[in-house]
Design an enzyme around this catalytic site. Structure first.
Site, PDB file in Angstrom:
ATOM      1  CG  ASP A 145     -53.294   9.934 -13.498  1.00 16.17           C
ATOM      2  OD1 ASP A 145     -53.250  10.058 -12.263  1.00 16.17           O
ATOM      3  OD2 ASP A 145     -54.172   9.261 -14.079  1.00 16.17           O
TER       4      ASP A 145
ATOM      5  CB  CYS B 113     -65.207  -1.927   7.563  1.00 14.38           C
ATOM      6  SG  CYS B 113     -64.576  -2.051   5.890  1.00 14.38           S
TER       7      CYS B 113
ATOM      8  CD  GLN C 147     -58.083   7.055 -12.701  1.00  8.10           C
ATOM      9  OE1 GLN C 147     -58.369   7.160 -11.503  1.00  8.10           O
ATOM     10  NE2 GLN C 147     -56.942   7.507 -13.200  1.00  8.10           N
TER      11      GLN C 147
ATOM     12  CB  CYS D 254     -55.501   9.496  -5.992  1.00  7.62           C
ATOM     13  SG  CYS D 254     -53.938   8.637  -5.859  1.00  7.62           S
TER      14      CYS D 254
ATOM     15  CB  CYS E  37     -71.968   0.234   5.472  1.00  5.54           C
ATOM     16  SG  CYS E  37     -71.219  -1.395   5.472  1.00  5.54           S
TER      17      CYS E  37
ATOM     18  CB  CYS F 105     -68.949  -3.535   0.352  1.00  4.88           C
ATOM     19  SG  CYS F 105     -67.971  -2.063  -0.033  1.00  4.88           S
TER      20      CYS F 105
ATOM     21  CD  GLU G  40     -47.688   2.763 -16.801  1.00  4.05           C
ATOM     22  OE1 GLU G  40     -48.410   3.727 -16.498  1.00  4.05           O
ATOM     23  OE2 GLU G  40     -47.202   1.991 -15.958  1.00  4.05           O
TER      24      GLU G  40
ATOM     25  CB  CYS H  15     -66.206   3.802   4.865  1.00  2.00           C
ATOM     26  SG  CYS H  15     -66.727   3.245   3.233  1.00  2.00           S
TER      27      CYS H  15
HETATM   28  C1  LIG Z   1     -52.537   6.769 -11.053  1.00  2.00           C
HETATM   29  S1  LIG Z   1     -52.063   5.635 -12.291  1.00  2.00           S
HETATM   30  C2  LIG Z   1     -52.647   6.502 -13.712  1.00  2.00           C
HETATM   31  C3  LIG Z   1     -52.777   5.685 -14.962  1.00  2.00           C
HETATM   32  C4  LIG Z   1     -53.587   6.309 -16.092  1.00  2.00           C
HETATM   33  N1  LIG Z   1     -53.276   7.688 -16.314  1.00  2.00           N
HETATM   34  C5  LIG Z   1     -55.079   6.124 -15.859  1.00  2.00           C
HETATM   35  O1  LIG Z   1     -55.791   7.117 -15.677  1.00  2.00           O
HETATM   36  O2  LIG Z   1     -55.532   4.975 -15.883  1.00  2.00           O
HETATM   37  C6  LIG Z   1     -50.334   5.808 -12.281  1.00  2.00           C
HETATM   38  C7  LIG Z   1     -49.593   5.002 -13.310  1.00  2.00           C
HETATM   39  O3  LIG Z   1     -48.209   5.308 -13.172  1.00  2.00           O
HETATM   40  C8  LIG Z   1     -47.447   4.155 -13.377  1.00  2.00           C
HETATM   41  N2  LIG Z   1     -46.167   4.377 -12.684  1.00  2.00           N
HETATM   42  C9  LIG Z   1     -45.897   4.245 -11.358  1.00  2.00           C
HETATM   43  N3  LIG Z   1     -44.633   4.619 -11.104  1.00  2.00           N
HETATM   44  C10 LIG Z   1     -44.087   4.975 -12.283  1.00  2.00           C
HETATM   45  C11 LIG Z   1     -42.802   5.449 -12.677  1.00  2.00           C
HETATM   46  N4  LIG Z   1     -41.822   5.620 -11.779  1.00  2.00           N
HETATM   47  N5  LIG Z   1     -42.591   5.744 -13.974  1.00  2.00           N
HETATM   48  C12 LIG Z   1     -43.568   5.579 -14.889  1.00  2.00           C
HETATM   49  N6  LIG Z   1     -44.797   5.138 -14.577  1.00  2.00           N
HETATM   50  C13 LIG Z   1     -45.063   4.831 -13.295  1.00  2.00           C
HETATM   51  C14 LIG Z   1     -48.298   3.026 -12.825  1.00  2.00           C
HETATM   52  O4  LIG Z   1     -47.947   1.788 -13.426  1.00  2.00           O
HETATM   53  C15 LIG Z   1     -49.715   3.501 -13.195  1.00  2.00           C
HETATM   54  O5  LIG Z   1     -50.100   2.970 -14.420  1.00  2.00           O
END
Ligand SMILES: C[S@@+](CC[C@H](N)C(=O)[O-])C[C@H]1O[C@@H](n2cnc3c(N)ncnc32)[C@H](O)[C@@H]1O
Length: 422
Positions: A353, A74, A257, A379, A68, A152, A305, A77
């Site tokens: 997650d 930028c 994601q 991540c 790029c 990009c 969630e 990356c």
């Molecule tokens: C990395 S994302 C993963 C979402 C899902 N597992 C996916 O793969 O699409 C993290 C998620 O945690 C939620 N989140 C962030 N802080 C939180 C909290 N304190 N309690 C509950 N959920 C939370 C966010 O809204 C988001 O949807």
């Protein structure tokens, strides 16, 4: 660093967590942006107050031509110029190093699952008004300045193609001295645009936005300002994601994601780690990326969630997909109110997650539980390693790690880690 010479010759020995090259001057690490292991640097000015350096000329065996033209300025990356094998090894080393720092016994780490260029389906552009014009692009490295981009190689081409029209639209509707984030998501029914930092109280502005959606065949446009809920100003088709046959309508700004390939790789690794578990808690469930396909395969899933609109979308999708009886949904802040060991008793397996800062409070409770299988998706290797150490202290062993290159050419890496009791 004041006693060191201003001008030095340097060999770069390694890459730091953010992808900067690291060399040594007078026994101290010096971080040099955009350099690579093996680089010789002819002349470097070492800052008096920071262990940072300004590169004048670097050359080395691991350099490749970046794909790029914006690379370097930028901030999106950091590693386009690195030999692909060295790049893959470094991404895996990000995980092993983080685990070693926390003294977590590390299993063999699987090969890096790759995602293709042009696969990023959600991109956040920064826009700023300068006089009558608007500049739009990505932030420069470690700066609020904006690098305007015409291309990009990371993002979905449909998203990149919206850049020019967006610039013209924002020039018409953005107030003076304002910055706005334009978050564009490629859904299966077209682009979903969220303008963050803007309101559209006036009817004229709403009409312009609706006309823009028509002209560019967008699925939806929403506006968000501060902490208020997003305001949908145009909807031509409900944006939709297909989670292995279950159709979800993500609310504006919902978490997805970063790429479809990454999402699939995460799901495959989670499924592999769960074995035949049938009663599963999916913590930090988002809109159901993981929960819904598991339920469709016959598991009973309790999805937890924090964002209510995402919980609603998940539940609607489960009902619409005919798997309502297998899914329960709970809106809950897991940082303040993690699921307790007693509540975890009813599950064979737990998936967690969390966002980048990890799941410190929830990991404490998981460590006290008797759940047989725990699968972490992350991540951020640093917070994953911290939470893995908590689980290890509670008697869990990290059995496998699948690294996924979801964030192409950035220093970030996604991973799925499987823990078992004993
Ligand atoms: C990395 S994302 C993963 C979402 C899902 N597992 C996916 O793969 O699409 C993290 C998620 O945690 C939620 N989140 C962030 N802080 C939180 C909290 N304190 N309690 C509950 N959920 C939370 C966010 O809204 C988001 O949807």
């Amino acid at each position: 660093m004041t006693s060191q010479p201003d001008i030095v010759d340097l060999t770069i020995e390694s890459l730091a967590d953010q992808g900067d090259g690291v060399g040594t001057v007078a026994g101290k690490p010096v971080f040099v942006p955009l350099t690579l292991p093996g680089d010789r640097i002819d002349a470097v000015r070492v800052s008096a107050t920071h262990a940072r350096a300004t590169v004048w000329h670097a050359y080395g065996p691991n350099r490749r031509e970046p794909p790029c033209a914006h690379f370097g300025r930028c901030g999106g990356c950091a590693l386009q110029h690195l030999d692909p094998q060295v790049y893959r090894d470094w991404k895996i080393a990000r995980i092993t190093t983080a685990l070693a720092r926390r003294h977590v016994q590390t299993p063999v780490i699987g090969p890096l699952a790759e995602t293709p260029p042009g696969g990023r389906r959600r991109v956040s552009f920064a826009a700023r008004r300068i006089g009558r014009a608007v500049e739009i692009g990505f932030h420069e490295r470690q700066s609020h300045a904006i690098v305007t981009v015409e291309r990009c190689p990371v993002a979905d081409p449909a998203i990149v193609a919206l850049l020019d029209p967006l610039q013209l639209l924002l020039a018409e509707i953005m107030p003076a001295k304002r910055t706005v984030d334009a978050i564009v998501t490629a859904s299966e029914r077209g682009l979903d645009l969220l303008l963050d930092g803007i309101t559209a109280a006036e009817r004229a502005k709403r009409e312009k936005l609706a006309a823009f959606a028509d002209r560019h065949d967008l699925a939806r446009i929403a506006l968000r300002f501060g902490t208020a809920a997003p305001d949908i100003v145009a909807i031509r088709r409900a944006p939709r994601c297909d989670f292995e046959g279950v159709q979800v309508e993500p609310p504006p700004g919902a978490f997805l994601q970063a790429s479809l390939a990454g999402e699939r790789a995460i799901r495959a690794a989670v499924r592999g780690a769960l074995g035949g578990a049938r009663r599963i808690a999916d913590l930090y469930a988002g809109c159901g990326t993981i929960a819904l396909p598991l339920a469709r395969s016959g598991a009973h899933v309790h999805a937890v969630e924090g964002a209510r609109d995402q919980c609603d979308a998940l539940l609607r999708a489960a009902r619409g997909g005919g798997i309502g009886p297998q899914v329960t949904v709970e809106t809950r802040d897991l940082a303040r109110r993690p699921l307790l060991a007693d509540e975890l008793k009813r599950f064979d397996a737990v998936v967690f997650d969390p966002p980048r800062d990890g799941a410190a409070a929830q990991a404490e409770k998981l460590a006290q539980s008797k759940v047989r299988t725990i699968v972490g998706v992350s991540c951020n290797p640093a917070t994953f390693a911290r939470d893995a150490a908590t689980l290890a202290a509670g008697g869990y062993t990290l059995r496998s790690v699948t690294p996924i290159d979801q964030f192409l050419w950035s220093p970030h890496v996604e991973l799925v880690g499987a823990f078992a009791r004993g």
